[in-house]
Design an enzyme around this catalytic site. Structure first.
Site, PDB file in Angstrom:
ATOM      1  N   GLU A 111      24.649  11.561  47.760  1.00  0.00           N
ATOM      2  CA  GLU A 111      23.536  12.495  47.628  1.00  0.00           C
ATOM      3  C   GLU A 111      23.785  13.769  48.419  1.00  0.00           C
ATOM      4  O   GLU A 111      24.405  13.752  49.487  1.00  0.00           O
ATOM      5  CB  GLU A 111      22.252  11.828  48.136  1.00  0.00           C
ATOM      6  CG  GLU A 111      21.823  10.702  47.238  1.00  0.00           C
ATOM      7  CD  GLU A 111      20.551  10.027  47.726  1.00  0.00           C
ATOM      8  OE1 GLU A 111      19.605   9.926  46.943  1.00  0.00           O
ATOM      9  OE2 GLU A 111      20.511   9.615  48.900  1.00  0.00           O
ATOM     10  N   CYS A 121      15.841  14.534  56.346  1.00  0.00           N
ATOM     11  CA  CYS A 121      16.739  13.891  57.303  1.00  0.00           C
ATOM     12  C   CYS A 121      16.475  12.404  57.392  1.00  0.00           C
ATOM     13  O   CYS A 121      15.334  11.975  57.567  1.00  0.00           O
ATOM     14  CB  CYS A 121      16.511  14.460  58.702  1.00  0.00           C
ATOM     15  SG  CYS A 121      17.334  15.996  58.965  1.00  0.00           S
TER      16      CYS A 121
HETATM   17  N1  SAH Z   1      25.551  11.102  61.385  1.00  0.00           N
HETATM   18  C1  SAH Z   1      25.123  12.410  61.717  1.00  0.00           C
HETATM   19  C2  SAH Z   1      24.566  13.209  60.566  1.00  0.00           C
HETATM   20  C3  SAH Z   1      23.608  12.551  59.617  1.00  0.00           C
HETATM   21  S1  SAH Z   1      21.915  12.442  60.036  1.00  0.00           S
HETATM   22  C4  SAH Z   1      24.154  12.384  62.875  1.00  0.00           C
HETATM   23  O1  SAH Z   1      23.827  11.291  63.336  1.00  0.00           O
HETATM   24  O2  SAH Z   1      23.798  13.425  63.388  1.00  0.00           O
HETATM   25  C5  SAH Z   1      21.311  14.070  60.186  1.00  0.00           C
HETATM   26  C6  SAH Z   1      20.140  14.159  61.167  1.00  0.00           C
HETATM   27  O3  SAH Z   1      18.978  13.480  60.671  1.00  0.00           O
HETATM   28  C7  SAH Z   1      20.461  13.500  62.506  1.00  0.00           C
HETATM   29  O4  SAH Z   1      19.980  14.233  63.579  1.00  0.00           O
HETATM   30  C8  SAH Z   1      19.729  12.206  62.350  1.00  0.00           C
HETATM   31  O5  SAH Z   1      19.533  11.575  63.566  1.00  0.00           O
HETATM   32  C9  SAH Z   1      18.453  12.669  61.665  1.00  0.00           C
HETATM   33  N2  SAH Z   1      17.664  11.579  61.116  1.00  0.00           N
HETATM   34  C10 SAH Z   1      18.085  10.380  60.707  1.00  0.00           C
HETATM   35  N3  SAH Z   1      17.070   9.609  60.303  1.00  0.00           N
HETATM   36  C11 SAH Z   1      15.960  10.343  60.457  1.00  0.00           C
HETATM   37  C12 SAH Z   1      14.568  10.113  60.191  1.00  0.00           C
HETATM   38  N4  SAH Z   1      14.136   8.947  59.693  1.00  0.00           N
HETATM   39  N5  SAH Z   1      13.698  11.106  60.465  1.00  0.00           N
HETATM   40  C13 SAH Z   1      14.122  12.293  60.957  1.00  0.00           C
HETATM   41  N6  SAH Z   1      15.415  12.570  61.214  1.00  0.00           N
HETATM   42  C14 SAH Z   1      16.325  11.610  60.975  1.00  0.00           C
END
Ligand code: SAH
Length: 348
Positions: free
Chosen positions: A89, A332
């Site tokens: 995605e 996110c």
């Molecule tokens: N693996 C990388 C990039 C992917 S996630 C990382 O961990 O940064 C991208 C962003 O979205 C990260 O900051 C992650 O922590 C956040 N994220 C993941 N799940 C989320 C959620 N349920 N709500 C809000 N942000 C979230």
């Protein structure tokens, strides 16, 4: 699996065409088609004989669109199929300051953060640099008449620094003047925090915006929500971010998901202030987006803004990030390896 042509930079393309007995200028022609995300049938200035040779080893398009869902705020979640049938995605995010694409760098994710849907089925495989770039090229072609793409965030499924070589190559390709030519400052890499590879990025000359998914200011709290916290301490991570700033001069970003009653207290404000002292950084506060397999909840909107003000009052630069695409599960943490679920639907 055939290699996508988007995998190659100009010098590699030159070697390929010269190896096939063609003049060097063919590489430039190929690059134009790659950036335009043309299919082989659109390579009209390339001799048929060369196209036949290319087809034997390469594909012109690494991803095909399966479906898309448009959110009320204009964000679009695209579901792509790779040439070997995996589903990934990407999200298109229109902002006042330009159009952004959020790319995935792995099929699934192996990091296992409890709040994030992407890791729910674990890691299936790394995406190649060409597959990551193809997500950008496809959407840029799709949005050609709406201003194209000016910004990239590596915040889709997967952990970019656990797929280091392809991430490095992707950033170089997308930044290349021969390619999409997107400036380093307009590329953001988000990591759950692999300190050695954070330092390596700077050593490899990357000066993009680096975001660390911190989410908690103490190891004790971080361990409750992120598996990677068992391996690296927050101090080790902040040390690596400091090194990245020292080498690149780029202010770093700390992402901080706000989880109601868990990491949004006064004590968290103080712990963040102490941890980030002296680091040139900005804190992005992201009220938790809901996902299927996790029952954590975001704080109320009011508390999110209060937390932000409390951070600012103790000298920490912070803002609450506007979330886009959440009504189509494109925000996110809501992207996932839909392979399993989609295949189940396909088989009904
Ligand atoms: N693996 C990388 C990039 C992917 S996630 C990382 O961990 O940064 C991208 C962003 O979205 C990260 O900051 C992650 O922590 C956040 N994220 C993941 N799940 C989320 C959620 N349920 N709500 C809000 N942000 C979230």
């Amino acid at each position: 699996m055939k290699t996508p042509l988007a995998q190659f930079n100009m010098s590699e393309l030159t070697d390929i065409v010269v190896g096939m007995g063609e003049p060097k200028y063919r590489a430039k022609q190929l690059m134009r088609h790659i950036v335009a995300f043309d299919g082989f049938d659109e390579y009209t200035d390339i001799p048929k004989s060369l196209i036949q040779k290319l087809k034997a080893d390469y594909v012109s398009r690494a991803v095909t669109e399966k479906t898309r869902v448009t959110a009320g705020d204009g964000a679009i979640r695209y579901l792509f199929e790779t040439t070997d049938g995996d589903l990934i995605e990407s999200v298109f995010l229109p902002h006042d300051y330009g159009n952004c694409v959020c790319v995935s760098c792995q099929v699934g994710c192996g990091m296992g953060c409890v709040f994030c849907a992407s890791g729910h089925y674990g890691l299936k495989r790394n995406l190649s640099a060409g597959e990551i770039l193809s997500q950008v090229l496809y959407i840029a072609r799709d949005k050609k008449n709406d201003g194209g793409i000016n910004k990239i965030v590596m915040m889709g499924s997967g952990e970019p620094l656990a797929n280091y070589d392809n991430t490095l190559k992707f950033i170089r390709l997308v930044n290349s003047a021969d390619g999409p030519n997107i400036g380093m400052r307009s590329v953001s890499v988000s990591t759950c925090g692999l300190p050695d590879n954070i330092k390596r990025l700077a050593e490899d000359g990357i000066t993009c915006t680096l975001s660390l998914s911190l989410h908690a200011a103490t190891d004790e709290k971080r361990k409750q929500i992120m598996r990677i916290a068992d391996k690296y301490s927050v101090h080790e991570l902040i040390g690596a971010m400091r090194e990245y700033f020292d080498k690149t001069g780029r202010r770093v970003v700390l992402e901080y998901i706000l989880i109601g009653g868990f990491n949004d207290t006064r004590a968290d404000v103080t712990a963040l202030r102490d941890l980030l002292k002296g680091l040139c950084c900005h804190v992005n506060l992201i009220p938790l987006n809901k996902t299927d397999h996790c029952d954590l909840t975001p704080p109320g909107k009011k508390r999110a803004y209060e937390f932000c003000e409390q951070l600012k009052a103790v000298g920490v630069s912070a803002s609450v990030r506007r979330s886009m695409g959440s009504d189509v599960a494109g925000a996110c943490g809501q992207l996932k390896n839909r392979t399993v679920e989609q295949k189940n639907i396909d088989n009904l």
